[in-house]
Design an enzyme around this catalytic site. Structure first.
Site, PDB file in Angstrom:
ATOM      1  N   ASP A  28       0.827  -1.211   0.000  1.00 17.31           N
ATOM      2  CA  ASP A  28       0.000   0.000   0.000  1.00 17.31           C
ATOM      3  C   ASP A  28       0.865   1.266   0.000  1.00 17.31           C
ATOM      4  O   ASP A  28       1.964   1.276   0.553  1.00 17.31           O
ATOM      5  CB  ASP A  28      -0.920  -0.020   1.231  1.00 17.31           C
ATOM      6  CG  ASP A  28      -2.064   0.975   1.100  1.00 17.31           C
ATOM      7  OD1 ASP A  28      -2.399   1.368  -0.038  1.00 17.31           O
ATOM      8  OD2 ASP A  28      -2.624   1.365   2.143  1.00 17.31           O
ATOM      9  N   HIS A  45       2.079   3.266  -9.027  1.00 21.72           N
ATOM     10  CA  HIS A  45       1.900   1.826  -9.302  1.00 21.72           C
ATOM     11  C   HIS A  45       3.068   1.298 -10.132  1.00 21.72           C
ATOM     12  O   HIS A  45       3.589   0.220  -9.872  1.00 21.72           O
ATOM     13  CB  HIS A  45       0.577   1.583 -10.038  1.00 21.72           C
ATOM     14  CG  HIS A  45      -0.636   2.000  -9.269  1.00 21.72           C
ATOM     15  ND1 HIS A  45      -0.780   1.752  -7.932  1.00 21.72           N
ATOM     16  CD2 HIS A  45      -1.770   2.651  -9.652  1.00 21.72           C
ATOM     17  CE1 HIS A  45      -1.947   2.234  -7.515  1.00 21.72           C
ATOM     18  NE2 HIS A  45      -2.567   2.787  -8.533  1.00 21.72           N
ATOM     19  N   LEU A 139      11.013 -20.491  -4.849  1.00 24.78           N
ATOM     20  CA  LEU A 139      10.085 -19.598  -4.145  1.00 24.78           C
ATOM     21  C   LEU A 139       8.700 -19.750  -4.760  1.00 24.78           C
ATOM     22  O   LEU A 139       8.558 -19.771  -5.987  1.00 24.78           O
ATOM     23  CB  LEU A 139      10.553 -18.135  -4.299  1.00 24.78           C
ATOM     24  CG  LEU A 139       9.635 -17.070  -3.689  1.00 24.78           C
ATOM     25  CD1 LEU A 139       9.720 -17.077  -2.161  1.00 24.78           C
ATOM     26  CD2 LEU A 139       9.990 -15.670  -4.207  1.00 24.78           C
TER      27      LEU A 139
HETATM   28  C1  IPE Z   1      -5.420  -2.773  -0.107  1.00 21.37           C
HETATM   29  O1  IPE Z   1      -5.099  -1.449  -0.314  1.00 21.37           O
HETATM   30  C2  IPE Z   1      -5.364  -3.525  -1.392  1.00 21.37           C
HETATM   31  C3  IPE Z   1      -4.058  -3.652  -2.010  1.00 21.37           C
HETATM   32  C4  IPE Z   1      -2.917  -3.266  -1.528  1.00 21.37           C
HETATM   33  C5  IPE Z   1      -4.058  -4.305  -3.264  1.00 21.37           C
HETATM   34  P1  IPE Z   1      -6.205  -0.315  -0.414  1.00 21.37           P
HETATM   35  O2  IPE Z   1      -5.470   0.961  -0.528  1.00 21.37           O
HETATM   36  O3  IPE Z   1      -7.175  -0.625  -1.486  1.00 21.37           O
HETATM   37  O4  IPE Z   1      -6.925  -0.435   0.998  1.00 21.37           O
HETATM   38  P2  IPE Z   1      -7.967   0.525   1.720  1.00 21.37           P
HETATM   39  O5  IPE Z   1      -9.160   0.611   0.822  1.00 21.37           O
HETATM   40  O6  IPE Z   1      -7.318   1.843   1.910  1.00 21.37           O
HETATM   41  O7  IPE Z   1      -8.272  -0.135   3.015  1.00 21.37           O
HETATM   42  C1  IPE Z   2      -1.732   0.214  -3.297  1.00 24.34           C
HETATM   43  O1  IPE Z   2      -1.504   1.569  -3.345  1.00 24.34           O
HETATM   44  C2  IPE Z   2      -1.952  -0.369  -4.683  1.00 24.34           C
HETATM   45  C3  IPE Z   2      -3.325  -0.820  -4.948  1.00 24.34           C
HETATM   46  C4  IPE Z   2      -4.315  -0.825  -4.088  1.00 24.34           C
HETATM   47  C5  IPE Z   2      -3.598  -1.305  -6.277  1.00 24.34           C
HETATM   48  P1  IPE Z   2      -2.691   2.622  -3.320  1.00 24.34           P
HETATM   49  O2  IPE Z   2      -3.076   2.925  -4.723  1.00 24.34           O
HETATM   50  O3  IPE Z   2      -3.789   2.163  -2.442  1.00 24.34           O
HETATM   51  O4  IPE Z   2      -1.969   3.876  -2.685  1.00 24.34           O
HETATM   52  P2  IPE Z   2      -2.557   4.902  -1.623  1.00 24.34           P
HETATM   53  O5  IPE Z   2      -3.043   4.105  -0.451  1.00 24.34           O
HETATM   54  O6  IPE Z   2      -3.664   5.625  -2.306  1.00 24.34           O
HETATM   55  O7  IPE Z   2      -1.402   5.770  -1.287  1.00 24.34           O
HETATM   56 MG    MG Z   3      -4.167   2.402  -0.459  1.00 24.55          MG
END
Ligand code: IPE
Ligand code: IPE
Ligand code: MG
Length: 265
Positions: A28, A45, A139
């Site tokens: 995240d 990303h 792995l």
């Molecule tokens: C969780 O991250 C999903 C992934 C890392 C793929 P999100 O950024 O979507 O989670 P929430 O919605 O903030 O809890």
């Molecule tokens: C995690 O990073 C990747 C996915 C959920 C696909 P985020 O896109 O949720 O990044 P933040 O949380 O908005 O910084």
């Molecule tokens: Mg996020």
């Protein structure tokens, strides 16, 4: 390391309980990483792929045998359409660019999640990548895509219901063990260590059942900045934990002295 006696050989080959066999990561913070730099979220990303490479490599180096990465949740479909499209394209492009290297490094790749929602082309590419790498043993890399912990439990329940309906299974035979055989990765150990980067302290519907006894580690580092060093710090932290599984610390010291592996299954 030199192995002098048969006993040393046994010790040398036994898994080190200080190393998690299975690490699961909620990757995240990509969006915030990009925002801090005045870039579109998708730039975060793209940058995050480098961290994937780093943790895969470090996992192999440190003897972690299964790594599960949360790439796209069941709930992420709610994001703006343009971001979802770019995430799918990135998934496709990464499969194309990384599979050969993963295969050369002995990594067995598996995608967990409801893949029926992906395009036919992506589903085909996933199946090809899995088939190519299936026999690898260095792995197990699982990428959770369109994955949700609740979905996983529901699909397991549905499969059990079908078995009951067809007369192959008696409802009395359904216990934790039986249900877990219908979940996404029944052949692999449950996550010993669950890491979330990006500062939030929640599970966001990741491996709900399988994380029942995982050690949790939350890092403020945003995923694109999560490198081998940051990952190593999480692994080092894990090495100092005592996993009690309901027992007392004293009981564990006794079983450890008798040579038992402190892990669960
Ligand atoms: C969780 O991250 C999903 C992934 C890392 C793929 P999100 O950024 O979507 O989670 P929430 O919605 O903030 O809890
Ligand atoms: C995690 O990073 C990747 C996915 C959920 C696909 P985020 O896109 O949720 O990044 P933040 O949380 O908005 O910084
Ligand atoms: Mg996020």
């Amino acid at each position: 390391m030199t192995v002098d006696t048969a006993a040393d050989a046994v010790i040398a080959s036994a898994p080190d309980p200080r190393v998690p066999r299975h690490v699961a990561i909620i990757m995240d913070g990509n969006g915030r990483w990009a925002k801090q730099r005045g870039l579109p979220r998708t730039a975060g990303h793209r940058e995050g792929v480098k961290s994937v490479r780093a943790v895969v490599e470090e996992s192999r180096r440190r003897g972690v045998t299964t790594l599960t990465l949360f790439a796209f949740s069941s709930e992420n479909w709610c994001r703006p359409r343009a971001e979802v499209t770019i995430l799918m394209e990135l998934f496709m492009a990464t499969l194309r660019s990384e599979v050969r290297r993963l295969n050369e490094n002995g990594v067995a790749l598996r995608i967990i999640g409801e893949r029926g929602a992906f395009s036919e082309k992506l589903q085909r590419r996933i199946a090809e990548a899995e088939a190519l790498t299936a026999a690898n043993t260095q792995l197990n890399l699982q990428v959770a895509a369109n994955y949700g912990g609740r979905w996983d439990i529901v699909q397991a329940a549905r499969r059990l219901a079908v078995a009951v309906q067809s007369g192959q299974l008696n409802p009395n035979q359904i216990d934790e063990q039986r249900l877990s055989t219908e979940l996404s990765f029944p052949d692999l150990p449950e996550p010993d260590l669950l890491i979330r980067t990006g500062g939030e302290q929640r599970l966001s519907n990741f491996v709900l059942w399988q994380a029942a006894y995982s050690e949790l580690y939350f890092s403020d580092v945003l995923w694109p900045d999560f490198d081998a060093l940051a990952y190593g710090a999480a692994l080092d932290d894990y090495a100092h934990r005592q996993r009690r599984f309901g027992r007392t610390g004293e009981q564990l010291e006794q079983t450890c002295a008798a040579g038992a592996h402190p892990h669960g299954r």
